[in-house]
Write an enzyme that holds these catalytic residues in place. Structure first.
Site, PDB file in Angstrom:
ATOM      1  N   GLU A 129      67.296  31.758  41.738  1.00  0.00           N
ATOM      2  CA  GLU A 129      68.447  31.369  42.578  1.00  0.00           C
ATOM      3  C   GLU A 129      69.796  31.551  41.898  1.00  0.00           C
ATOM      4  OE1 GLU A 129      67.689  27.429  44.032  1.00  0.00           O
ATOM      5  OE2 GLU A 129      65.717  27.937  44.809  1.00  0.00           O
ATOM      6  N   ASN A 170      63.742  35.497  41.284  1.00  0.00           N
ATOM      7  CA  ASN A 170      63.271  34.784  42.474  1.00  0.00           C
ATOM      8  C   ASN A 170      64.454  34.147  43.199  1.00  0.00           C
ATOM      9  OD1 ASN A 170      60.907  33.721  43.938  1.00  0.00           O
ATOM     10  ND2 ASN A 170      61.528  31.696  43.167  1.00  0.00           N
ATOM     11  N   HIS A 208      61.723  30.412  52.776  1.00  0.00           N
ATOM     12  CA  HIS A 208      61.636  29.119  53.474  1.00  0.00           C
ATOM     13  C   HIS A 208      62.304  29.334  54.834  1.00  0.00           C
ATOM     14  CE1 HIS A 208      60.378  26.978  49.877  1.00  0.00           C
ATOM     15  NE2 HIS A 208      61.339  27.580  49.214  1.00  0.00           N
ATOM     16  N   GLU A 222      57.385  31.407  48.117  1.00  0.00           N
ATOM     17  CA  GLU A 222      57.496  29.992  48.521  1.00  0.00           C
ATOM     18  C   GLU A 222      57.493  29.846  50.039  1.00  0.00           C
ATOM     19  OE1 GLU A 222      60.755  27.955  46.586  1.00  0.00           O
ATOM     20  OE2 GLU A 222      60.488  29.071  44.726  1.00  0.00           O
ATOM     21  N   ASP A 244      57.273  28.903  53.763  1.00  0.00           N
ATOM     22  CA  ASP A 244      56.899  27.870  54.729  1.00  0.00           C
ATOM     23  C   ASP A 244      57.641  28.170  56.018  1.00  0.00           C
ATOM     24  OD1 ASP A 244      59.458  26.779  53.939  1.00  0.00           O
ATOM     25  OD2 ASP A 244      58.454  25.473  52.514  1.00  0.00           O
TER      26      ASP A 244
HETATM   27  O1  9MR Z   1      59.279  21.279  46.107  1.00  0.00           O
HETATM   28  C1  9MR Z   1      60.218  20.968  45.077  1.00  0.00           C
HETATM   29  C2  9MR Z   1      60.686  19.542  45.229  1.00  0.00           C
HETATM   30  O2  9MR Z   1      59.620  18.660  44.972  1.00  0.00           O
HETATM   31  C3  9MR Z   1      61.845  19.259  44.286  1.00  0.00           C
HETATM   32  O3  9MR Z   1      62.335  17.968  44.527  1.00  0.00           O
HETATM   33  C4  9MR Z   1      62.922  20.300  44.491  1.00  0.00           C
HETATM   34  C5  9MR Z   1      64.074  20.063  43.551  1.00  0.00           C
HETATM   35  O4  9MR Z   1      64.940  21.126  43.505  1.00  0.00           O
HETATM   36  O5  9MR Z   1      62.378  21.584  44.248  1.00  0.00           O
HETATM   37  C6  9MR Z   1      61.389  21.923  45.178  1.00  0.00           C
HETATM   38  O6  9MR Z   1      60.964  23.239  44.956  1.00  0.00           O
HETATM   39  C7  9MR Z   1      61.965  24.244  45.089  1.00  0.00           C
HETATM   40  C8  9MR Z   1      61.625  25.390  44.154  1.00  0.00           C
HETATM   41  O7  9MR Z   1      61.469  24.904  42.845  1.00  0.00           O
HETATM   42  C9  9MR Z   1      62.707  26.466  44.195  1.00  0.00           C
HETATM   43  N1  9MR Z   1      62.944  26.913  45.526  1.00  0.00           N
HETATM   44  C10 9MR Z   1      63.179  25.899  46.535  1.00  0.00           C
HETATM   45  C11 9MR Z   1      62.017  24.883  46.485  1.00  0.00           C
HETATM   46  C12 9MR Z   1      62.186  23.859  47.575  1.00  0.00           C
HETATM   47  O8  9MR Z   1      63.361  23.120  47.359  1.00  0.00           O
END
Ligand code: 9MR
Length: 471
Positions: free
Chosen positions: A164, A209, A248, A278, A280
């Site tokens: 990101e 990513n 997402h 990732e 969904d």
């Molecule tokens: O699913 C993850 C969640 O439990 C955390 O609180 C969050 C914090 O940033 O991160 C989520 O996972 C993220 C991933 O690491 C990067 N891309 C977006 C995902 C969803 O937020």
């Protein structure tokens, strides 16, 4: 031929619902086969995360059972991130990451590492001690990558090296605020991160990513910006091997699968793999409790389109969904979205699961190309150490062994091992086209037009599904 098979506007699940085969509560039309088996045959990896609840031993037993039965690639939801692995300066905590790697090795599952250099979930000490100090930050990031990638050398097959790093503006550029790495180091933190990761594990695949890459390659888009950077990295010898599109999305985002296809093609020209990392497909949170069969069918249709693209583009390798069950999902917790995954809150497969299976079956292994060497998929060997024993076989009992067999000769379907079987035939778009009960020995399929079909034979709990051609 692949394209004729994949233009379906109607998900298999939709057809099953409309005929009442799937009603409320869902049921799985493919109880005798797993996503994992079909992925392996196609030399691809399909998987999902281990939620934080799994690491804390605070999850239902169904979770792990389904996870290891259905999937062959895994990633930790939070436990490999900077704040988890280096909570204090140069003090590393690999306990949870090790737990995942052990689980993956024991079950023949590939591991993705997520994520090394990211502006989010960085341990607090990095900013408090070193914000704005370029040399110090470079040293911190280098040490972090060397220690983490070094610790998992040979066990983590692929890393999200940078996550990101592009902003959300209409004219995409590097994310320049709220990023301790960019603000202190500048864009060279990305290049350096790839070089250090490669030095620490020369065999690991290394990805950039990001989210919103599924919005297309228009000028100024995130996806176009990333493709330009990949060009630059490749030209400069920076060891990037893959891009991850997080993806997402929401149920309304119907154009996104074809945008992912376009991105895959652009990256293929640069000899870089595209992974869906990732995925969904959420519904608006307000719709919880009001969703209809048609809504779930639509979700299944979108899942299927992503899977079609994934299987049809030869430089796509991994298809990872950000969660297994709607009971544990960041969508509900943080996003104002809901029910975006393959299994409902009671661990029942949703129509989206069947849609993925139908897509896999509509793309036979002989037609699916893989970016990976065949050796990765040999028996006893879809784990990196080769020390998986018979675990891939051991988990199979969950998939019901069946004594049934079938053969097609002309328009006669012969069935062995059944006294009163139920036979259902579906076209490749999942529409039921023929059904017969109490079949013993054989059944004639004379009314079917020439073409490809899916046949399912069931008797009691035994079930067998095959793809056939009627000529
Ligand atoms: O699913 C993850 C969640 O439990 C955390 O609180 C969050 C914090 O940033 O991160 C989520 O996972 C993220 C991933 O690491 C990067 N891309 C977006 C995902 C969803 O937020």
């Amino acid at each position: 031929m692949k394209h004729t098979l994949s233009f379906s506007r109607i998900a298999f699940s939709a057809a099953l619902i409309s005929t009442g085969i799937i009603g409320t509560g869902f049921s799985n039309a493919f109880a005798d086969e797993t996503i994992r088996d079909l992925a392996k045959e196609r030399h691809r990896f399909i998987g999902t995360i281990l939620n934080s609840e799994w690491f804390n031993d605070d999850i239902e037993p169904e979770f792990e059972e389904i996870h290891k039965t259905q999937f062959n690639v895994v990633v930790a939801e939070n436990e490999m991130k900077f704040d988890a692995t280096e909570p204090n300066e140069n003090e590393f905590n690999f306990t949870k990451g090790d737990k995942m790697v052990e689980y993956a090795l024991a079950n023949g599952i590939r591991v993705r590492g997520h994520a090394l250099a990211w502006h989010s979930q960085v341990a607090g000490w990095v900013s408090s001690n070193y914000a704005g100090q370029k040399d110090k930050l470079l040293a911190v990031l280098k040490n972090h990558i060397e220690k983490v990638v070094g610790h998992y050398k040979g066990q983590v097959a692929e890393w999200d090296v940078v996550n990101e790093a592009v902003n959300d503006d209409y004219n995409a550029d590097w994310r320049s605020t709220n990023s301790v790495w960019y603000e202190g180091i500048g864009a060279e933190f990305l290049d350096s991160a790839f070089v250090w990761a490669h030095a620490a594990d020369p065999n690991a695949e290394l990805c950039y990513n990001d989210y919103s890459l599924e919005w297309g390659l228009r000028e100024g888009s995130k996806a176009s910006f990333v493709v330009e950077q990949v060009k630059r990295w490749k030209a400069n010898g920076i060891p990037i091997t893959c891009v991850g599109t997080q993806t997402h999305i929401e149920i309304a985002h119907e154009t996104t699968p074809q945008n992912v296809r376009a991105l895959a093609k652009a990256l293929a020209e640069l000899d870089v793999t595209l992974n869906i990392t990732e995925l969904d497909i959420g519904f608006p949170k307000g719709s919880a409790g009001k969703l209809t069969d048609a809504d779930y069918a639509k979700q299944g249709h979108l899942y299927r389109q992503f899977m079609d693209v994934f299987l049809e583009e030869p430089n796509m390798g991994e298809f990872v969904i950000w969660g297994l069950t709607d009971a544990h999902s960041w969508l509900d917790e943080q996003q104002g979205k809901t029910e975006g995954l393959l299994y409902d809150k009671n661990y029942k497969p949703k129509p989206a699961y069947d849609s993925i299976m139908v897509s896999l079956k509509a793309h036979p292994a002989s037609e699916v190309k893989s970016p990976y060497p065949e050796s990765l998929f040999k028996d006893r060997m879809d784990c990196q150490t080769g020390n998986c024993g018979d675990s891939t076989i051991a988990i199979k009992p969950a998939a019901i062994a069946t004594h049934l067999s079938m053969q097609i000769a002309g328009r006669t379907l012969s069935i062995a091992g059944a006294n009163a079987a139920k036979v259902d035939v579906f076209d490749v778009q999942g529409r039921p086209v023929f059904s017969a009960k109490n079949v013993k020995g054989f059944v004639k399929l004379q009314d079917l037009a020439e073409g490809l079909y899916m046949i399912r034979v069931r008797e009691g709990s035994a079930s067998l599904t095959k793809r056939i051609a009627i000529r």
